[in-house]
Design an enzyme around this catalytic site. Structure first.
Site, PDB file in Angstrom:
ATOM      1  N   LYS A 125       0.874  -1.178   0.000  1.00 30.20           N
ATOM      2  CA  LYS A 125       0.000   0.000   0.000  1.00 30.20           C
ATOM      3  C   LYS A 125       0.909   1.225   0.000  1.00 30.20           C
ATOM      4  O   LYS A 125       2.043   1.158   0.473  1.00 30.20           O
ATOM      5  CB  LYS A 125      -0.884   0.004   1.250  1.00 30.20           C
ATOM      6  CG  LYS A 125      -2.161   0.777   1.116  1.00 30.20           C
ATOM      7  CD  LYS A 125      -3.281   0.002   0.434  1.00 30.20           C
ATOM      8  CE  LYS A 125      -4.434   0.922   0.081  1.00 30.20           C
ATOM      9  NZ  LYS A 125      -5.631   0.206  -0.333  1.00 30.20           N
ATOM     10  N   ASP A 165      -6.842   4.246  -4.604  1.00 31.24           N
ATOM     11  CA  ASP A 165      -7.508   4.199  -3.296  1.00 31.24           C
ATOM     12  C   ASP A 165      -8.081   5.606  -3.117  1.00 31.24           C
ATOM     13  O   ASP A 165      -8.279   6.336  -4.114  1.00 31.24           O
ATOM     14  CB  ASP A 165      -6.512   3.819  -2.179  1.00 31.24           C
ATOM     15  CG  ASP A 165      -7.209   3.521  -0.844  1.00 31.24           C
ATOM     16  OD1 ASP A 165      -7.784   2.431  -0.710  1.00 31.24           O
ATOM     17  OD2 ASP A 165      -7.190   4.368   0.066  1.00 31.24           O
TER      18      ASP A 165
HETATM   19  P1  NDP Z   1     -12.648   7.939  -3.119  1.00 31.91           P
HETATM   20  O1  NDP Z   1     -11.588   8.930  -2.891  1.00 31.91           O
HETATM   21  O2  NDP Z   1     -13.121   7.687  -4.492  1.00 31.91           O
HETATM   22  O3  NDP Z   1     -13.925   8.267  -2.217  1.00 31.91           O
HETATM   23  C1  NDP Z   1     -13.855   8.390  -0.838  1.00 31.91           C
HETATM   24  C2  NDP Z   1     -15.166   8.951  -0.376  1.00 31.91           C
HETATM   25  O4  NDP Z   1     -15.219   8.905   1.045  1.00 31.91           O
HETATM   26  C3  NDP Z   1     -15.357  10.418  -0.763  1.00 31.91           C
HETATM   27  O5  NDP Z   1     -16.710  10.644  -1.043  1.00 31.91           O
HETATM   28  C4  NDP Z   1     -14.912  11.166   0.474  1.00 31.91           C
HETATM   29  O6  NDP Z   1     -15.491  12.447   0.622  1.00 31.91           O
HETATM   30  C5  NDP Z   1     -15.424  10.232   1.535  1.00 31.91           C
HETATM   31  N1  NDP Z   1     -14.670  10.404   2.772  1.00 31.91           N
HETATM   32  C6  NDP Z   1     -13.338  10.294   2.949  1.00 31.91           C
HETATM   33  N2  NDP Z   1     -13.020  10.535   4.233  1.00 31.91           N
HETATM   34  C7  NDP Z   1     -14.187  10.798   4.860  1.00 31.91           C
HETATM   35  C8  NDP Z   1     -14.548  11.101   6.188  1.00 31.91           C
HETATM   36  N3  NDP Z   1     -13.609  11.194   7.145  1.00 31.91           N
HETATM   37  N4  NDP Z   1     -15.856  11.308   6.469  1.00 31.91           N
HETATM   38  C9  NDP Z   1     -16.774  11.203   5.512  1.00 31.91           C
HETATM   39  N5  NDP Z   1     -16.511  10.901   4.230  1.00 31.91           N
HETATM   40  C10 NDP Z   1     -15.236  10.697   3.920  1.00 31.91           C
HETATM   41  O7  NDP Z   1     -12.092   6.575  -2.460  1.00 31.91           O
HETATM   42  P2  NDP Z   1     -12.580   5.090  -2.704  1.00 31.91           P
HETATM   43  O8  NDP Z   1     -14.032   5.062  -2.953  1.00 31.91           O
HETATM   44  O9  NDP Z   1     -11.655   4.460  -3.662  1.00 31.91           O
HETATM   45  O10 NDP Z   1     -12.258   4.427  -1.279  1.00 31.91           O
HETATM   46  C11 NDP Z   1     -13.199   4.422  -0.221  1.00 31.91           C
HETATM   47  C12 NDP Z   1     -12.847   3.331   0.773  1.00 31.91           C
HETATM   48  O11 NDP Z   1     -12.838   2.063   0.114  1.00 31.91           O
HETATM   49  C13 NDP Z   1     -11.458   3.463   1.433  1.00 31.91           C
HETATM   50  O12 NDP Z   1     -11.530   2.950   2.739  1.00 31.91           O
HETATM   51  C14 NDP Z   1     -10.595   2.541   0.580  1.00 31.91           C
HETATM   52  O13 NDP Z   1      -9.454   2.098   1.276  1.00 31.91           O
HETATM   53  C15 NDP Z   1     -11.594   1.405   0.331  1.00 31.91           C
HETATM   54  N6  NDP Z   1     -11.298   0.549  -0.823  1.00 31.91           N
HETATM   55  C16 NDP Z   1     -11.171   1.085  -2.071  1.00 31.91           C
HETATM   56  C17 NDP Z   1     -10.936   0.255  -3.152  1.00 31.91           C
HETATM   57  C18 NDP Z   1     -10.904   0.769  -4.546  1.00 31.91           C
HETATM   58  O14 NDP Z   1     -10.884  -0.059  -5.461  1.00 31.91           O
HETATM   59  N7  NDP Z   1     -10.910   2.069  -4.796  1.00 31.91           N
HETATM   60  C19 NDP Z   1     -10.710  -1.194  -2.963  1.00 31.91           C
HETATM   61  C20 NDP Z   1     -10.965  -1.655  -1.620  1.00 31.91           C
HETATM   62  C21 NDP Z   1     -11.221  -0.799  -0.581  1.00 31.91           C
HETATM   63  P3  NDP Z   1     -14.950  13.725  -0.206  1.00 31.91           P
HETATM   64  O15 NDP Z   1     -15.357  13.464  -1.618  1.00 31.91           O
HETATM   65  O16 NDP Z   1     -15.622  14.871   0.413  1.00 31.91           O
HETATM   66  O17 NDP Z   1     -13.463  13.696  -0.014  1.00 31.91           O
END
Ligand code: NDP
Length: 449
Positions: A125, A165
């Site tokens: 990571k 991520d």
């Molecule tokens: P993105 O950056 O695409 O989206 C993250 C989302 O979560 C955004 O809407 C963001 O808000 C919101 N967010 C982040 N921090 C906070 C917080 N503290 N409170 C509320 N909302 C929050 O990331 P991903 O969708 O790729 O990843 C999301 C999760 O999934 C993570 O935990 C990641 O590790 C996990 N994951 C992702 C994978 C992937 O393929 N992408 C695979 C497996 C797991 P804002 O837009 O306002 O920043």
């Protein structure tokens, strides 16, 4: 188990202040006694300690110049956690909160997740404390190029293959890939999540969210339930959330809430295809907060501030898809009161340890992230295969592969539950034992290296 307790204490001492990392390690090690009791080799070979020690941690300076010609200094990382099953594989996170503790927890989780996919993938990571929010397109490009300028030395399609991520999507992967190609003069599958025209795989953007919903379907089937007409909560509004919502709608579920870092939306009438398209445009193209959704749709209310009380909304299924520790034990209490049936994790470690304890003691079916969100890395693994073969498989083929892989992961959990006589529906212990056993066996076979 006394020995395991002392191992955890040592790991705690060796990694001071790394709370997220300690949390992730404890969560796994506190569940695997049924396996460790079976064979002395696990402890004689010191497999738990060896798994909790990254094979390599790279931390580096990333300097770049912003649009105002000011020099910027960020910190870049790559944690190469475990290569027993294959080359290091895991995403990159660009977020101001990114630090070594968070990346080590994510890399540790990745070890078990990648093992569960059945593919030859090690775990890693990385990322940086860079905030893409509010940056121009050129600034994001220059940052990605500066990150790769140092990181390329440690990457390669048979060495370490990062993906996306939080804060790293197709745009960033494109800039990182272009920089790697320019520096090394090699067009190789060093990153996954690439655009379809230059080595990307069909279904990679959708895979984590879709896979999560497939996993939830498998869980519900095991209790003779289905997603149709279930009221669902999905936190986040990024890559994982958007495609989880899309698949839930396809399966006839009613999604009534989502969130981002500005707050959450409660839409009593539920989302539909058009509303989801509006949300995607808001987040992916305009790159704005979700408040605009409530301005457009009268059935929706925006709740400013923390996304946390999204979990108090009455629902059947919950899918935390934003970030770590977004659900605590009070939220689980509210879910129990609301008679929630299932919670499956799209995010990595979204539940605090107390929340895990509370949900494990309840009747709610709990799908841990290392199993439920493994669809993304599984399709990434197939992107690597396609790159090595110089081929691109069809969308239909990838959809079938994803369904099969998620079903297999579900089966691995159930098999472990049966083999070790665990509590029915204890997916967490089932996933941990399966993931640990496979990686541990490979480590023992490869000797003390
Ligand atoms: P993105 O950056 O695409 O989206 C993250 C989302 O979560 C955004 O809407 C963001 O808000 C919101 N967010 C982040 N921090 C906070 C917080 N503290 N409170 C509320 N909302 C929050 O990331 P991903 O969708 O790729 O990843 C999301 C999760 O999934 C993570 O935990 C990641 O590790 C996990 N994951 C992702 C994978 C992937 O393929 N992408 C695979 C497996 C797991 P804002 O837009 O306002 O920043």
């Amino acid at each position: 188990m006394k020995k395991l307790k002392s191992i955890l204490e040592t790991i705690h001492k060796k990694n001071p202040g790394e709370n997220e990392f300690i949390q992730a390690v404890s969560e796994v090690f506190e569940t695997i006694s049924p396996l460790l009791n079976d064979d002395d080799a696990w402890l004689d070979q010191r497999i738990p300690e060896r798994m909790a020690e990254p094979e390599r941690v790279i931390s580096f300076k990333v300097t770049w110049v912003n649009d105002q010609n000011q020099v910027q200094v960020n910190r870049g990382f790559r944690v190469q956690m475990n290569s027993a099953l294959g080359p290091y594989k895991g995403g990159l996170r660009f977020h101001p909160s990114t630090n070594l503790s968070i990346l080590k927890f994510l890399a540790f989780e990745q070890t078990f997740k990648n093992s569960l996919t059945g593919l030859p993938l090690g775990a890693g990571k990385g990322g940086a404390d860079f905030d893409p929010k509010g940056k121009s397109e050129n600034e994001v490009m220059r940052f990605c190029q500066a990150w790769m300028q140092e990181a390329y030395k440690y990457l390669g399609h048979f060495i370490d293959i990062p993906a996306g991520d939080i804060g790293v999507g197709e745009r960033e992967i494109g800039y990182l890939f272009g920089a790697y190609k320019k520096i090394t003069n090699r067009f190789e599958g060093v990153l996954t999540g690439k655009g379809l025209d230059y080595g990307g795989s069909f279904l990679r953007p959708e895979a984590t969210g879709y896979g999560l919903v497939h996993f939830a379907q498998n869980m519900l089937e095991s209790i003779n339930e289905a997603l149709e007409d279930k009221v669902c909560l999905v936190s986040g509004a990024g890559n994982v959330s958007q495609f989880a919502i899309e698949k839930l709608l396809e399966e006839g579920a009613k999604v009534v809430a989502f969130s981002d870092s500005s707050g959450f939306i409660h839409d009593k009438e539920g989302l539909d295809e058009e509303k989801l398209a509006f949300l995607k445009n808001l987040k992916n193209i305009k790159r704005e907060g979700i408040e605009g959704y409530a301005k457009k749709y009268k059935s929706a209310k925006f709740h400013k501030g923390s996304n946390k009380s999204i979990w108090e909304i009455d629902a059947d299924c919950a899918f935390p898809c934003a970030t770590q520790n977004e659900v605590d034990e009070k939220h689980i209490e509210a879910m129990i009161k609301n008679k929630l049936i299932l919670l499956a994790e799209g995010a990595n470690m979204p539940l605090t340890q107390k929340a895990i304890d509370a949900i494990q003691a309840s009747k709610i079916l709990y799908g841990p992230g290392k199993a439920a969100n493994a669809g993304g890395v599984a399709i990434s693994g197939l992107e690597m295969t396609q790159n090595r073969m110089g081929r691109q498989w069809s969308k239909l083929e990838m959809e079938q592969e994803l369904r099969i892989m998620m079903r297999n992961i579900h089966t691995h959990c159930i098999d472990s539950i049966r083999q070790y006589d665990l509590k029915e529906g204890d997916y967490l212990t089932g996933a941990n034992i399966y993931g640990f056993k496979k990686v541990g066996k490979a480590m023992i076979a490869q000797g003390v290296v």
